[in-house]
Every structure is written in structure tokens, then in C-alpha cells.
Motif scaffolding. Sequence first.
Motif, short mmCIF file in Angstrom:
data_model
loop_
_atom_site.label_atom_id
_atom_site.label_comp_id
_atom_site.label_asym_id
_atom_site.label_seq_id
_atom_site.Cartn_x
_atom_site.Cartn_y
_atom_site.Cartn_z
N GLN A 113 0.96 -0.83 0.08
CA GLN A 113 -0.13 0.05 -0.55
C GLN A 113 1.36 1.25 0.01
O GLN A 113 2.18 1.41 0.41
N GLU A 114 0.94 2.05 -0.73
CA GLU A 114 1.17 3.54 -0.90
C GLU A 114 1.49 4.41 0.55
O GLU A 114 0.16 4.21 1.37
N THR A 115 2.47 4.52 0.55
CA THR A 115 2.71 5.24 2.53
C THR A 115 3.02 6.45 1.89
O THR A 115 2.89 7.17 1.16
N ASP A 116 2.93 7.82 2.79
CA ASP A 116 3.17 8.87 3.12
C ASP A 116 4.54 9.68 2.51
O ASP A 116 5.22 8.86 2.36
N GLY A 117 4.60 10.26 1.97
CA GLY A 117 5.49 11.08 1.61
C GLY A 117 6.34 10.45 0.27
O GLY A 117 5.92 10.18 -0.83
N ASP A 118 7.34 10.08 -0.02
CA ASP A 118 8.75 9.15 -0.88
C ASP A 118 8.35 7.86 -0.42
O ASP A 118 9.30 7.33 -0.89
N HIS A 119 7.50 7.37 -0.58
CA HIS A 119 6.81 5.32 -0.06
C HIS A 119 8.29 5.17 0.16
O HIS A 119 8.57 4.14 0.41
N ALA A 120 8.83 5.86 1.51
CA ALA A 120 10.21 4.78 2.34
C ALA A 120 9.72 4.46 3.57
O ALA A 120 9.38 3.13 3.82
N ASP A 160 4.36 4.76 18.27
CA ASP A 160 5.32 5.41 18.54
C ASP A 160 6.93 3.64 18.08
O ASP A 160 7.89 3.80 18.39
N VAL A 161 5.84 2.85 17.52
CA VAL A 161 6.86 1.62 17.86
C VAL A 161 6.24 1.14 16.23
O VAL A 161 7.56 0.57 15.57
N LEU A 162 5.76 0.88 15.72
CA LEU A 162 5.13 0.74 14.23
C LEU A 162 5.08 1.50 13.52
O LEU A 162 4.67 2.49 13.67
N SER A 163 6.42 0.82 11.96
CA SER A 163 6.32 2.29 10.95
C SER A 163 6.21 0.63 9.78
O SER A 163 6.18 -0.22 10.09
N THR A 164 5.49 1.51 8.78
CA THR A 164 5.27 1.06 6.87
C THR A 164 6.17 1.08 6.15
O THR A 164 6.68 2.89 6.58
N ALA A 165 6.26 0.24 5.42
CA ALA A 165 7.42 0.50 4.77
C ALA A 165 7.30 0.39 3.02
O ALA A 165 7.01 -0.95 3.11
N PHE A 167 12.64 -1.75 1.47
CA PHE A 167 12.93 -0.79 2.64
C PHE A 167 13.65 -1.21 3.44
O PHE A 167 15.37 -1.14 3.86
N ILE A 168 13.77 -2.98 3.99
CA ILE A 168 14.74 -3.31 4.52
C ILE A 168 15.57 -3.92 4.56
O ILE A 168 16.57 -4.13 5.12
N GLU A 169 15.59 -4.46 3.24
CA GLU A 169 16.70 -4.67 2.61
C GLU A 169 17.85 -3.99 3.07
O GLU A 169 18.82 -4.08 2.39
N ASP A 170 17.64 -2.54 1.94
CA ASP A 170 18.35 -2.05 1.67
C ASP A 170 18.94 -1.33 3.34
O ASP A 170 19.96 -0.61 3.58
N TYR A 171 18.04 -0.90 4.30
CA TYR A 171 18.00 -0.75 5.55
C TYR A 171 19.36 -2.19 6.05
O TYR A 171 20.10 -1.02 6.88
N LEU A 172 18.59 -3.11 6.05
CA LEU A 172 20.07 -4.11 5.93
C LEU A 172 21.14 -3.47 4.96
O LEU A 172 23.10 -3.88 5.97
N THR A 173 21.84 -3.61 4.52
CA THR A 173 22.60 -3.63 3.82
C THR A 173 22.79 -2.53 2.96
O THR A 173 24.00 -2.40 2.97
N GLY A 174 22.42 -1.47 3.39
CA GLY A 174 22.82 -0.06 2.67
C GLY A 174 22.99 -0.31 1.32
O GLY A 174 24.05 0.58 0.95
N GLY A 175 22.45 -0.82 0.44
CA GLY A 175 22.88 -1.24 -0.88
C GLY A 175 23.70 -1.94 -0.70
O GLY A 175 24.25 -1.72 -2.66
N ARG A 176 24.75 -2.36 -0.46
CA ARG A 176 25.85 -3.46 -1.14
C ARG A 176 24.58 -4.80 -1.19
O ARG A 176 24.05 -5.11 -0.64
N GLY A 186 3.84 -15.93 0.61
CA GLY A 186 3.41 -14.87 -0.04
C GLY A 186 2.78 -13.37 0.76
O GLY A 186 2.71 -12.51 0.66
N LYS A 187 4.19 -13.26 2.05
CA LYS A 187 3.52 -12.37 2.58
C LYS A 187 5.48 -11.52 2.62
O LYS A 187 6.09 -12.12 2.57
N LEU A 188 5.26 -10.03 2.23
CA LEU A 188 6.70 -9.40 2.87
C LEU A 188 7.15 -9.54 4.44
O LEU A 188 6.11 -9.76 4.78
N PRO A 189 7.90 -9.52 4.02
CA PRO A 189 8.63 -9.07 5.79
C PRO A 189 9.09 -8.24 6.45
O PRO A 189 8.36 -7.42 6.15
N GLY A 190 9.03 -8.69 7.28
CA GLY A 190 8.97 -7.43 8.85
C GLY A 190 10.91 -7.46 9.62
O GLY A 190 11.26 -7.79 8.68
N LEU A 191 10.53 -6.46 9.90
CA LEU A 191 12.13 -6.18 10.58
C LEU A 191 11.63 -5.36 11.42
O LEU A 191 11.07 -4.79 12.05
#
Length: 236
Positions: free
Chosen positions: A124-131, A137-142, A146-155, A195-200
Motif C-alpha cells: 500500500q502507498e505510504t506517505d511522502g517518498d514511499h520510504a 511510537d513502535v510500528l512503522s510501514t515501509a 526498504f528492509i533489505e536496503d536498511y540492512l545492507t546499505g545498498g551493498r 506470500g507475505k512481505l518481510p518485517g524488521l
Amino acid sequence: MSSNPKIEDDLREKIISAPDVILEDRDLMRALIAENEKTMGGNIVDLRGIAMERLEARLDRLEDTHRSVIAAAYDNLAGTNQVHRAILRMLDPVEFERFLHDLGGEVADILRVDAIRLVLETEQETDGDHALARLGDVLSTAAPGFIEDYLTGGRNIPQRQVTLRQVQRGRALVYGEDADWIRSEACLKLDFGAGKLPGLLVMGAEDPHQFTPQQGTDLLAFFAGVFERAMRRWLA
């Protein structure tokens, strides 16, 4: 040896009756050996004394190792109990809102971390830049990826279920206003099934040494496995 001993008879009898008391006293044995070396003179090499010194040094090292092993065992036991308590508290709520509240509250306190954040990828589309969009305070959607990029830094590096690392500061997209004082974090990648997207699940700490790559991850991997199963009932 003189037939007229210079020590009291009762002390002499105690020593004769229990010589192991002297043998087990390292300081006393060291003093006796030193006195014996004086009587032998400087031209005699006491190989037995040298061997004893080496054995004492080895014993000291063994005792240090023994203490370190015991300390590590106690730390591991304490960590295991800590994770078990956190899991039991996490499984108590029957409502998702309460589940999230406890996750950022009592569960975080039990685990002695300064912040816990849950990131769920969604189509589902998120606010802003879709990031990332924050929901409390606890839950965020991405957005997906996003999770792969967060863990690897694009490497192009292999991903692990648990990543421990030190950071200069946390990412505001994940930690919000708490990002400035985060110095280390544990990132637990979550698999919610086919069939489900990952979480972090991210645990952040102000202490830069609380989470480092050299630490073991078995307990956190176990916690992640239980958390995945707890989340599946909410995502079903």
C-alpha cells in the motif's frame, strides 16, 4: 637436620599430622622454597624450583580461564532468562494495540534496550517518498525493499536473520525523535510466511557496546522466531 626443633611442640605436631595444610598454602610453600635456595648457595640451579614456578604460572592461567568460563556461563544464563521473560510478557496481550504498547514498554525494559521499533513492508502507498510511514511510537510501514536496503546499505552482501552493529546515530525514519542518541542496534529480520512481505524488529541502545558484530546471536534469533509466530496471528 637439627634434632632440637626451634618451633613449639604443639605446632610441630599439627604440621606432622596434617602436612597437606602446608602443601596447599602457596605463599608458605614459596617462602620455604626461597629459604631452601638460600641454603644451597648461588652456584646451584634448582630445576625443581623452576618447574614449580612454571606450574604456578600455568595454574594462574587456568584459574583465570576457569573464572572467565564461569562468568560467561552466568551471563548466558542471565541472558536466557531475560529473553524468556520478555517472550512471556510479549505473548500476554490479546489485542494488537496492547501488543505494540507492551513491545515498546515492558518488553523493552526487560530486554534492557532503549528503543524497540517494528517495521512492516506493505504494497500500500505510504506517505511522502514511499520510504516509511510511522504509525505510533513502535510500528512503522515501509515500501517493499526498504528492509533489505536498511540492512545492507545498498551493498551486495548476504543477509542474516540477526544483524548486530554499531552506528553513529540511528535513522530518523526508524527511530523518529530517538534517532540522535542511538549508538548500537540489533536488527531482527522477520519472515511471516509464504506470500507475505518481510518485517524488521529493531532494538536500539544508547550504549555503543550493547550490540556489536562479535556477539552471539542465538538468543536473539530465538526471540525473532517466537516474535514471527506471534505476529502471524495479527497478520492473518
